[in-house]
Write an enzyme that holds these catalytic residues in place. Sequence first.
Site, PDB file in Angstrom:
ATOM      1  N   ARG A  97       0.832  -1.226   0.000  1.00 42.24           N
ATOM      2  CA  ARG A  97       0.000   0.000   0.000  1.00 42.24           C
ATOM      3  C   ARG A  97       0.857   1.264   0.000  1.00 42.24           C
ATOM      4  O   ARG A  97       0.511   2.255   0.649  1.00 42.24           O
ATOM      5  CB  ARG A  97      -0.946   0.020   1.201  1.00 42.24           C
ATOM      6  CG  ARG A  97      -2.008  -1.043   1.169  1.00 42.24           C
ATOM      7  CD  ARG A  97      -3.232  -0.544   0.395  1.00 42.24           C
ATOM      8  NE  ARG A  97      -4.292  -1.529   0.404  1.00 42.24           N
ATOM      9  CZ  ARG A  97      -5.420  -1.410   1.122  1.00 42.24           C
ATOM     10  NH1 ARG A  97      -5.622  -0.369   1.868  1.00 42.24           N
ATOM     11  NH2 ARG A  97      -6.328  -2.344   1.049  1.00 42.24           N
TER      12      ARG A  97
ATOM     13  N   ARG B  69      -3.404   6.919   1.136  1.00 41.65           N
ATOM     14  CA  ARG B  69      -3.868   8.129   1.825  1.00 41.65           C
ATOM     15  C   ARG B  69      -2.906   8.720   2.834  1.00 41.65           C
ATOM     16  O   ARG B  69      -3.155   9.804   3.338  1.00 41.65           O
ATOM     17  CB  ARG B  69      -5.207   7.841   2.504  1.00 41.65           C
ATOM     18  CG  ARG B  69      -6.355   7.803   1.519  1.00 41.65           C
ATOM     19  CD  ARG B  69      -7.610   7.307   2.167  1.00 41.65           C
ATOM     20  NE  ARG B  69      -7.436   5.925   2.577  1.00 41.65           N
ATOM     21  CZ  ARG B  69      -8.403   5.155   3.069  1.00 41.65           C
ATOM     22  NH1 ARG B  69      -9.604   5.639   3.238  1.00 41.65           N
ATOM     23  NH2 ARG B  69      -8.161   3.906   3.403  1.00 41.65           N
TER      24      ARG B  69
ATOM     25  N   ARG C 134      -6.680  11.850  -5.797  1.00 41.51           N
ATOM     26  CA  ARG C 134      -7.934  11.128  -5.601  1.00 41.51           C
ATOM     27  C   ARG C 134      -9.115  12.091  -5.676  1.00 41.51           C
ATOM     28  O   ARG C 134     -10.160  11.772  -6.232  1.00 41.51           O
ATOM     29  CB  ARG C 134      -7.916  10.438  -4.244  1.00 41.51           C
ATOM     30  CG  ARG C 134      -9.075   9.500  -4.012  1.00 41.51           C
ATOM     31  CD  ARG C 134      -8.948   8.915  -2.627  1.00 41.51           C
ATOM     32  NE  ARG C 134      -9.996   8.012  -2.273  1.00 41.51           N
ATOM     33  CZ  ARG C 134     -11.217   8.374  -1.951  1.00 41.51           C
ATOM     34  NH1 ARG C 134     -11.552   9.650  -1.971  1.00 41.51           N
ATOM     35  NH2 ARG C 134     -12.118   7.475  -1.599  1.00 41.51           N
TER      36      ARG C 134
ATOM     37  N   ASP D 256      -6.950  -2.379  -7.340  1.00 40.90           N
ATOM     38  CA  ASP D 256      -7.461  -3.030  -6.145  1.00 40.90           C
ATOM     39  C   ASP D 256      -7.768  -4.487  -6.458  1.00 40.90           C
ATOM     40  O   ASP D 256      -8.019  -4.834  -7.618  1.00 40.90           O
ATOM     41  CB  ASP D 256      -8.721  -2.328  -5.642  1.00 40.90           C
ATOM     42  CG  ASP D 256      -8.979  -2.681  -4.189  1.00 40.90           C
ATOM     43  OD1 ASP D 256      -8.347  -2.075  -3.305  1.00 40.90           O
ATOM     44  OD2 ASP D 256      -9.772  -3.607  -3.919  1.00 40.90           O
TER      45      ASP D 256
ATOM     46  N   TYR E 254     -15.078 -11.491   0.189  1.00 33.72           N
ATOM     47  CA  TYR E 254     -15.765 -10.218  -0.069  1.00 33.72           C
ATOM     48  C   TYR E 254     -17.060 -10.435  -0.846  1.00 33.72           C
ATOM     49  O   TYR E 254     -18.069  -9.771  -0.610  1.00 33.72           O
ATOM     50  CB  TYR E 254     -14.846  -9.260  -0.840  1.00 33.72           C
ATOM     51  CG  TYR E 254     -13.736  -8.699   0.030  1.00 33.72           C
ATOM     52  CD1 TYR E 254     -13.958  -7.602   0.850  1.00 33.72           C
ATOM     53  CD2 TYR E 254     -12.477  -9.289   0.049  1.00 33.72           C
ATOM     54  CE1 TYR E 254     -12.957  -7.097   1.663  1.00 33.72           C
ATOM     55  CE2 TYR E 254     -11.467  -8.795   0.859  1.00 33.72           C
ATOM     56  CZ  TYR E 254     -11.709  -7.703   1.665  1.00 33.72           C
ATOM     57  OH  TYR E 254     -10.729  -7.207   2.480  1.00 33.72           O
TER      58      TYR E 254
HETATM   59  O1  CP3 Z   1       0.000  -1.383  -2.589  1.00 32.47           O
HETATM   60  C1  CP3 Z   1      -0.320  -0.449  -3.344  1.00 32.47           C
HETATM   61  O2  CP3 Z   1       0.106   0.710  -3.198  1.00 32.47           O
HETATM   62  C2  CP3 Z   1      -1.186  -0.760  -4.568  1.00 32.47           C
HETATM   63  C3  CP3 Z   1      -2.569  -0.560  -4.423  1.00 32.47           C
HETATM   64  C4  CP3 Z   1      -3.472  -1.495  -3.639  1.00 32.47           C
HETATM   65  C5  CP3 Z   1      -4.715  -1.039  -3.118  1.00 32.47           C
HETATM   66  N1  CP3 Z   1      -5.387  -2.109  -2.636  1.00 32.47           N
HETATM   67  C6  CP3 Z   1      -5.181   0.356  -3.165  1.00 32.47           C
HETATM   68  C7  CP3 Z   1      -6.284   0.771  -2.283  1.00 32.47           C
HETATM   69  C8  CP3 Z   1      -3.385  -2.865  -3.385  1.00 32.47           C
HETATM   70  C9  CP3 Z   1      -2.260  -3.837  -3.665  1.00 32.47           C
HETATM   71  C10 CP3 Z   1      -4.614  -3.247  -2.752  1.00 32.47           C
HETATM   72  C11 CP3 Z   1      -4.947  -4.632  -2.385  1.00 32.47           C
HETATM   73  C12 CP3 Z   1      -6.115  -4.895  -1.539  1.00 32.47           C
HETATM   74  N2  CP3 Z   1      -7.352  -4.294  -1.580  1.00 32.47           N
HETATM   75  C13 CP3 Z   1      -6.182  -5.927  -0.583  1.00 32.47           C
HETATM   76  C14 CP3 Z   1      -5.096  -6.939  -0.299  1.00 32.47           C
HETATM   77  C15 CP3 Z   1      -3.982  -6.376   0.486  1.00 32.47           C
HETATM   78  C16 CP3 Z   1      -4.326  -6.080   1.911  1.00 32.47           C
HETATM   79  O3  CP3 Z   1      -4.239  -4.900   2.271  1.00 32.47           O
HETATM   80  O4  CP3 Z   1      -4.606  -7.032   2.639  1.00 32.47           O
HETATM   81  C17 CP3 Z   1      -7.464  -5.901  -0.002  1.00 32.47           C
HETATM   82  C18 CP3 Z   1      -7.994  -6.812   1.083  1.00 32.47           C
HETATM   83  C19 CP3 Z   1      -8.201  -4.866  -0.645  1.00 32.47           C
HETATM   84  C20 CP3 Z   1      -9.632  -4.507  -0.446  1.00 32.47           C
HETATM   85  C21 CP3 Z   1      -9.835  -3.098  -0.088  1.00 32.47           C
HETATM   86  N3  CP3 Z   1      -9.585  -2.027  -0.927  1.00 32.47           N
HETATM   87  C22 CP3 Z   1     -10.289  -2.586   1.140  1.00 32.47           C
HETATM   88  C23 CP3 Z   1     -10.651  -3.429   2.345  1.00 32.47           C
HETATM   89  C24 CP3 Z   1     -10.318  -1.192   1.011  1.00 32.47           C
HETATM   90  C25 CP3 Z   1     -10.843  -0.200   2.003  1.00 32.47           C
HETATM   91  C26 CP3 Z   1      -9.918  -0.030   3.139  1.00 32.47           C
HETATM   92  C27 CP3 Z   1      -9.350   1.365   3.146  1.00 32.47           C
HETATM   93  O5  CP3 Z   1      -8.135   1.479   3.372  1.00 32.47           O
HETATM   94  O6  CP3 Z   1     -10.121   2.291   2.937  1.00 32.47           O
HETATM   95  C28 CP3 Z   1      -9.838  -0.858  -0.279  1.00 32.47           C
HETATM   96  C29 CP3 Z   1      -9.671   0.495  -0.840  1.00 32.47           C
HETATM   97  C30 CP3 Z   1      -8.270   0.872  -1.248  1.00 32.47           C
HETATM   98  N4  CP3 Z   1      -7.465   0.111  -2.039  1.00 32.47           N
HETATM   99  C31 CP3 Z   1      -7.604   2.092  -0.953  1.00 32.47           C
HETATM  100  C32 CP3 Z   1      -6.362   2.040  -1.610  1.00 32.47           C
HETATM  101  C33 CP3 Z   1      -5.313   3.109  -1.648  1.00 32.47           C
HETATM  102  C34 CP3 Z   1      -8.189   3.259  -0.155  1.00 32.47           C
HETATM  103  C35 CP3 Z   1      -9.147   3.957  -1.060  1.00 32.47           C
HETATM  104  C36 CP3 Z   1      -9.234   5.421  -0.861  1.00 32.47           C
HETATM  105  O7  CP3 Z   1      -8.449   6.178  -1.456  1.00 32.47           O
HETATM  106  O8  CP3 Z   1     -10.152   5.823  -0.128  1.00 32.47           O
END
Ligand code: CP3
Length: 354
Positions: free
Chosen positions: A27, A31, A40, A77, A154
């Site tokens: 990640r 944010r 964003r 994602d 999910y």
């Molecule tokens: O690593 C990186 O920088 C690449 C981008 C990336 C995102 N999600 C961006 C994201 C990667 C590799 C993921 C994978 C992901 N997404 C996983 C597996 C890895 C882990 O963390 O266990 C999972 C379970 C998800 C599902 C997901 N996506 C959730 C649960 C959420 C909401 C949680 C949150 O932080 O708000 C997301 C949204 C998400 N994916 C964000 C980002 C940067 C936040 C979105 C925003 O900008 O509001």
Amino acid sequence: MPQLKNDRYIRALFKQDVDKTPVWMMRQAGRYLPEYKTTREKAGDFMSLCRSADLACEVTLQPLHRFKLDAAILFSDILTIPDAMGLGLYFTQDHGPRFERPISCKKDVDNLITPDPEGELQYVMNAVRTIRRELKNEVPLIGFSGSPWTLATYMVEAGTSKSFTKIKKMAFCEPQILHSLLDKLADTVINYLNAQIEAGAQSVMIFDTWGGVLSSRDYNDFSLQYMTKILDSLHRSFAGKKIPVTLFTKNGNQWLEQIADTGCDCIGLDWTIDIATAKMRVGSRVALQGNMDPSMLYASPERIKQEVATILEGFGNGNGHVFNLGHGIHLDVPPENAKVFVDAVHDLSVKYHK
Ligand code: CP3
């Protein structure tokens, strides 16, 4: 094919010599970076950001402008796949991702479409192509997918879950329905990751974020066997270059030997295991990625450096370590602390590579 200017990350995954231990952060685009929030906002919402190749490229590169990271990871994602299968993904302010049409019965599974990676998911491939062009071979690009089990959690729970009761009810009451879902997902992930590799991803990682909620007996049946199926069908080399694959099961430390048996190149470790123990168990067979507690980035620079030094010492001499956090970086971490972390890995690891 032009050569990568910095190939430490790829070399470490193949257990080859490097001058310093490579590092990236799960990640790393997100944010905790003010510039991410700006982009964003420009995009409007998270999925619009993912769907714009130019904006996804912009946020992919943001952490690389700040820190000396050894790899970029595609900004996207894991939930793009269920969305493309027709479930209607949306994000809520308080509860994270949700689905309009979750899976609850056999008919739902039978009705799922198998997405075409260059059709419904073409925006992801366009992002990969744009990022590769803009990276100019400075560092490799990591592509990724969720594991079938993690995606299914999910899709059946309709979003994030704490207890996983809906999917476990399906697993234990109607296992054939869940297996047909997992099988469809495995086929979709194979097509999706192979398309990312064809579009330019130089390594891929499978996130099995929720494999660790399964019992020791059920893990193989519902998660690992499907990741093994994926590994057996992935392009392991493309355009004359070998493509390394990393499997990351969070809370999966009890299964390291079985994970190594899949034939993956690297195992992602969460922070709960001592890396020396992990190396002793499987380090002769696979590379290891990890594994600092992401919350350590709240600590002082001295404490962060001390923790990096301890983990480097735990891995010790020898090849096959990619430094990372044990899970994604938290959104309220000061970016300066991430810089301390990345620099510390490079500075303190030189002595292990002489
Ligand atoms: O690593 C990186 O920088 C690449 C981008 C990336 C995102 N999600 C961006 C994201 C990667 C590799 C993921 C994978 C992901 N997404 C996983 C597996 C890895 C882990 O963390 O266990 C999972 C379970 C998800 C599902 C997901 N996506 C959730 C649960 C959420 C909401 C949680 C949150 O932080 O708000 C997301 C949204 C998400 N994916 C964000 C980002 C940067 C936040 C979105 C925003 O900008 O509001």
